[in-house]
Scaffold this motif. Structure first.
Motif, PDB file in Angstrom:
ATOM      1  N   CYS C  45       0.843  -1.235  -0.021  1.00  0.00           N
ATOM      2  CA  CYS C  45       0.014   0.071   0.119  1.00  0.00           C
ATOM      3  C   CYS C  45       0.872   1.355  -0.245  1.00  0.00           C
ATOM      4  O   CYS C  45       0.682   2.139  -0.899  1.00  0.00           O
ATOM      5  CB  CYS C  45      -0.980   0.132   1.228  1.00  0.00           C
ATOM      6  N   ALA C  46       1.839   1.439   0.827  1.00  0.00           N
ATOM      7  CA  ALA C  46       2.665   2.630   1.026  1.00  0.00           C
ATOM      8  C   ALA C  46       3.415   2.716  -0.460  1.00  0.00           C
ATOM      9  O   ALA C  46       3.585   3.972  -0.785  1.00  0.00           O
ATOM     10  CB  ALA C  46       3.805   2.464   2.161  1.00  0.00           C
ATOM     11  N   MET C  48       2.254   1.906  -3.364  1.00  0.00           N
ATOM     12  CA  MET C  48       1.125   2.450  -4.254  1.00  0.00           C
ATOM     13  C   MET C  48       1.081   4.101  -3.917  1.00  0.00           C
ATOM     14  O   MET C  48       0.739   4.768  -5.022  1.00  0.00           O
ATOM     15  CB  MET C  48      -0.036   1.898  -4.203  1.00  0.00           C
ATOM     16  N   ILE C  49       1.102   4.592  -2.752  1.00  0.00           N
ATOM     17  CA  ILE C  49       1.325   5.809  -2.430  1.00  0.00           C
ATOM     18  C   ILE C  49       2.432   6.730  -3.177  1.00  0.00           C
ATOM     19  O   ILE C  49       2.162   7.623  -3.706  1.00  0.00           O
ATOM     20  CB  ILE C  49       1.008   6.234  -0.986  1.00  0.00           C
ATOM     21  N   ALA C  50       3.518   6.022  -2.681  1.00  0.00           N
ATOM     22  CA  ALA C  50       4.735   6.634  -3.256  1.00  0.00           C
ATOM     23  C   ALA C  50       5.092   6.314  -4.742  1.00  0.00           C
ATOM     24  O   ALA C  50       6.018   7.290  -5.185  1.00  0.00           O
ATOM     25  CB  ALA C  50       5.971   5.770  -2.412  1.00  0.00           C
ATOM     26  N   ASN C  51       4.711   5.542  -5.400  1.00  0.00           N
ATOM     27  CA  ASN C  51       4.975   5.455  -6.806  1.00  0.00           C
ATOM     28  C   ASN C  51       3.622   5.469  -7.770  1.00  0.00           C
ATOM     29  O   ASN C  51       2.462   5.062  -7.133  1.00  0.00           O
ATOM     30  CB  ASN C  51       5.675   4.109  -7.102  1.00  0.00           C
ATOM     31  N   PRO C  52       3.872   5.641  -9.110  1.00  0.00           N
ATOM     32  CA  PRO C  52       3.006   5.722  -9.934  1.00  0.00           C
ATOM     33  C   PRO C  52       2.281   4.094  -9.936  1.00  0.00           C
ATOM     34  O   PRO C  52       3.024   3.212  -9.836  1.00  0.00           O
ATOM     35  CB  PRO C  52       3.265   5.948 -11.306  1.00  0.00           C
ATOM     36  N   VAL C  53       0.899   3.977 -10.085  1.00  0.00           N
ATOM     37  CA  VAL C  53       0.159   2.947  -9.664  1.00  0.00           C
ATOM     38  C   VAL C  53       0.634   1.729 -10.861  1.00  0.00           C
ATOM     39  O   VAL C  53       1.109   0.708 -10.617  1.00  0.00           O
ATOM     40  CB  VAL C  53      -1.301   2.817  -9.964  1.00  0.00           C
ATOM     41  N   ARG C  55       3.450   1.575 -12.267  1.00  0.00           N
ATOM     42  CA  ARG C  55       4.699   1.014 -12.021  1.00  0.00           C
ATOM     43  C   ARG C  55       4.723   0.116 -11.106  1.00  0.00           C
ATOM     44  O   ARG C  55       5.591  -0.927 -10.967  1.00  0.00           O
ATOM     45  CB  ARG C  55       5.681   2.430 -11.523  1.00  0.00           C
ATOM     46  N   LYS C 144      13.858   1.823  -8.288  1.00  0.00           N
ATOM     47  CA  LYS C 144      13.317   2.581  -6.982  1.00  0.00           C
ATOM     48  C   LYS C 144      12.290   2.056  -6.175  1.00  0.00           C
ATOM     49  O   LYS C 144      12.011   1.822  -5.050  1.00  0.00           O
ATOM     50  CB  LYS C 144      13.123   4.035  -7.116  1.00  0.00           C
ATOM     51  N   ASP C 148      12.187   1.248  -2.252  1.00  0.00           N
ATOM     52  CA  ASP C 148      11.208   1.663  -1.460  1.00  0.00           C
ATOM     53  C   ASP C 148      10.539   0.427  -0.765  1.00  0.00           C
ATOM     54  O   ASP C 148      10.260   0.488   0.521  1.00  0.00           O
ATOM     55  CB  ASP C 148      10.103   2.477  -2.223  1.00  0.00           C
ATOM     56  N   PHE C 152      10.060   0.075   3.203  1.00  0.00           N
ATOM     57  CA  PHE C 152       8.639  -0.126   3.679  1.00  0.00           C
ATOM     58  C   PHE C 152       8.385  -1.376   4.565  1.00  0.00           C
ATOM     59  O   PHE C 152       7.626  -1.709   5.568  1.00  0.00           O
ATOM     60  CB  PHE C 152       7.692   0.074   2.883  1.00  0.00           C
ATOM     61  N   VAL C 155       9.654  -1.464   8.048  1.00  0.00           N
ATOM     62  CA  VAL C 155       8.613  -0.545   8.823  1.00  0.00           C
ATOM     63  C   VAL C 155       7.527  -1.209   9.228  1.00  0.00           C
ATOM     64  O   VAL C 155       6.789  -0.837  10.361  1.00  0.00           O
ATOM     65  CB  VAL C 155       8.754   0.811   7.917  1.00  0.00           C
ATOM     66  N   PHE C 156       6.881  -1.814   8.297  1.00  0.00           N
ATOM     67  CA  PHE C 156       5.545  -2.179   8.480  1.00  0.00           C
ATOM     68  C   PHE C 156       5.324  -3.532   9.664  1.00  0.00           C
ATOM     69  O   PHE C 156       4.742  -3.910  10.102  1.00  0.00           O
ATOM     70  CB  PHE C 156       4.681  -2.602   7.097  1.00  0.00           C
TER      71      PHE C 156
END
Lengths: 261, 261, 261, 261, 261
Positions: C45-46, C48-53, C55, C144, C148, C152, C155-156
């Motif tokens: 999920c993170a 998808m926020i951080a990168n274009p869908v 990609r 990238k 990423d 993440f 972290v999760f």
């Protein structure tokens, strides 16, 4: 003598020891030669693998640089360069030769000697910048030793703590010994943090600062030498070199030179 | 033989083992082959995903470079280049051809052969710098394997510790086994920290240092070859190349060359 | 098939599972689908926020690149370019047109077609380097995503562990459940570390490596195309391009070309 | 007055103290002067080793910059430069001399005076950029002191905590004192995190931001001075300098200048 | 609407809440408004010290950019530029003036207007790149606010946890309250990690990505404008600009343009 370096070190240790007293714990609690050997010795070993031996053995000689203030007298250097520039304009570049022997700085002497010899400007530039590059590499190699040490010291502190924890865990029997084992285990981490943050990291930072000062002086020299060779107007040479100073330093030079003339 | 690398490694291990003895714990406590397999094997697997297989398999061959000192004899190289420069001035560039076969270094030989062939200077520059670039890439790829290892080893140590903790937590029953489980769990982190900090990270650092030395020698060669081609004055060539040396090394060359002449 | 990537992944998992067995704990202890959903789903999920869908959805397609070895046959490419160069010298640039259709690589074909069309060299350079830049940006955007993910995932894992700890702490009642709660809480961190270090981080590293290989091949092409246009001597073209190879690869080409002639 | 800096600091402290109240714990629990001396004093000592004394002693003077807003009136500067450019076109470069004394900014005055004196453009460029470089170095040296402090403060917090833990561990006797010892030990870490994150790190960031604003203004000046000297069309000068503004600021200048004409 | 950003955020929260349910703990356990105020409020205060107030207050306006997809229609832009180039070749640069008012993009309009006015190419380049630089600085300043937030949020989470731990430690009395105190203390760290990793860090990353897209479009414009001015062959202009597209996008333009002709 750089009072900041010395005062900072002494102050740091005094604060830590005072803080031990105030916590009411006996000072002996924090003294464990074996832990000190582990942290300092271990990180020094890693340092010897990571860097050429000669450089690691010289580390104390390099570190001493952080203890002494070296004042560069940029203002005096600039007026020297300006007067060379005036002389060159009046009497020609060859006339500079007589004054060269009185120069203390070998780098400046070399640059001006190349000018007197009538060397091509691009060649002078390449020789001088090449030498600056080499100085930069030597300095950054020296400062890297302290940087490495600042990384290895806490790591060996952590290795020592892990070792102590493993030993302690295996004998979880009576609670009293647990506390002592734990206290002992933490001492290496404590030492590692102190070595790194009162010694290695700040000294590395000050060495870099000193390097910056020296490089600026050398750049003033290069700029001055090339200006002299290209026959710039002495007032222009001064203007160019004064740009390297801070506004405060600049005022000093200006008032001085106006008195001198 | 690079005594720093070998001495540092042996010293580091001796210190750690001595420190185990002194803590009074039995040495057997710290020996757990399964944990070693987990940390070294696991990080080696990650290394094989992260890097081309061939490069990972060659890692020991590359690592050995850190064990041997290679002295570059920059002083001798400079005097060789200066004497080539003198010969070229006296007898022309073609006269250099005879001396090429005696050169040990293939890079220098190639550069001078291009000069003898009358190749365009910009072309020589591009061929030589291109080759330097490729060397740089190969070296940094090799040193990256050690860098990666230095990152993966502690991570797999941590993975092992987590695994051990989970197993231990699920059986919190009797306190004695808790301690032993915990001790065992911590051993992988302990191993990971040692592998990374006595082996991978310092060796990577020394490989980079060696690379720097080699690059400097190669740059002296490029600078020398181009100076010879452009027909610079041999004294000027020497001046240019001496800028690559430290003041101490420079003194040696100067005293030597003045004796030799 | 890149055996390193596949072998490394399988090896890593086998080691971790073997190590679970050896620790005597039941394997079921480490299986918790909810935790896996939390770590993988949350980090995705993170992502998808951080990168274009688009990609992020393509990530598996990109990841597969790390599974296949692509051999670039730099040696063959160089001899192709050298033979084009010979043909251009003998028969003129226009004569190259016939051979263009047989080229598999579109980038090389485009470059040579621009040469045949008599385009200005600076324009060819700008078109080709522009395209290289775009390739570089696409590749680094793809790599990238893995980078990423590698950040993440742990972290999760940590977020999941915090969540578990909070639930556990609120019911500190009986010690047995504490252990189980703690074990469960740690599993997300464990999963996060594995996902990041056996999957995301090493794959990102291998993708970058592949990118480097491809860029080098493309640079050989650009250098070759420009050399052909400027009418360089074919032997010089070869010399220039061989500088891109390692000494070992160079030997192979040389021995081959000497047989071929 | 920069309300952000002051409001942010006050807000941060209020939040932390409010949060202490709400947790129901007595406020006195968080007050420990000895810990404050340890964290602030210790990190200040490290700062004095790491940086020149003068710079560390001036730190509060530098920090105050973050408290005051300095509005640069870029729009007014641009119209000043454009009107100088118009005057220079109409009446020649020498005519600018009269207006120089009214300029508040010494840097701009210096640049225009060099233009009036008929100095060579490349020389003007070198003098002005040299001065910009020196400003950049002074500013980054000042901001580095805050950056260093933001690193040393949490480290000395951690050193204090380790020290407290060691003392506590050695007396694991009664559980009540364990809690208090632990609480006290954690206070230094707590203080270190607050000093770094409400004071040092954000102030460093704002100083850098201010530096960026000032540099942009100086770059507008350099660009303007060089454009005036090269006799560019005043409309072109305006076009060039407006590119430095954001679209919103640009609209303001345009509407204003169209009214003014 | 950027479904990735919105879907990712919703998905992330759903996963975390689902995971809370599944752990069997009551959801209320994770709700603590005071902790939320501490983490969000505290980090927002630090943000206001670290950045200009106006920029921090605008943060939501900037953040919204991450919620909307902006399609740049690079293909259409390129065919517009190519048709301008054809017109300029047929009818001269002045003929372009009529089409300028229909352009939506102000940057492109400005560039072409400078061309129509017969401005010097180097001046056009400097004006346009200057403006690109300013856009870059504004964008990176905006994205830095999110980056800073992503760093301060976990730190204030940690500060809150330390504060809670200190309060808890001082009352180690009954074990039940210890658990609850600990749970409460951990909630700020939990919130900090969520704010940073589902909100700040991924949004910063997407803003950077958007910036990259916009810059590429602007670079196509600059390249196109300069090509039109220098009177390049329209087919060459197309070739040059197509290099900015990915192979897939390029195919689309080509098939389209071949139909259109």
């Amino acid at each position: 003598m750089d009072l900041g370096t010395i005062g900072g070190m002494i102050g740091g240790f005094v604060l830590i020891i005072a803080s031990m007293f105030m916590s009411g714990a006996s000072l002996g609690l924090y003294v464990d030669p074996a832990s000190a050997v582990m942290v300092i010795g271990g990180s020094y070993c890693a340092l010897m693998i990571a860097n050429p031996v000669q450089r690691v053995l010289n580390i104390m000689k390099v570190g001493k640089i952080a203890l002494y203030l070296k004042s560069y007298e940029k203002e005096k250097l600039i007026s020297t360069l300006v007067s060379f520039s005036e002389q060159a304009r009046r009497e020609g570049l060859l006339a500079l030769e007589d004054g060269l022997d009185e120069l203390e700085d070998k780098f400046l002497e070399k640059g001006l000697r190349l000018v007197v010899d009538g060397t091509d400007p691009s060649l002078i530039k390449s020789v001088l910048y090449n030498e600056l590059n080499q100085i930069e590499q030597r300095h950054s190699a020296a400062s890297k030793v302290f940087e490495d040490w600042g990384k290895f010291a806490p790591v060996f502190g952590m290795i020592g703590t892990l070792q102590g924890l493993i030993a302690m865990m295996a004998n979880l029997g009576d609670q009293a010994s647990v506390g002592k084992g734990m206290a002992l285990a933490l001492i290496t981490t404590f030492y590692g943090a102190i070595v790194a943050n009162i010694f290695c990291i700040p000294i590395k930072s000050k060495l870099d600062d000193r390097h910056g000062d020296e490089m600026m002086v050398k750049e003033i020299m290069v700029e001055g030498v090339l200006s002299i060779q290209s026959g710039d107007n002495p007032r222009m040479v001064e203007e160019k070199l004064l740009a390297f100073l801070s506004p405060a330093e600049r005022e000093m030079v200006k008032s001085e030179s106006s008195t001198g003339e």
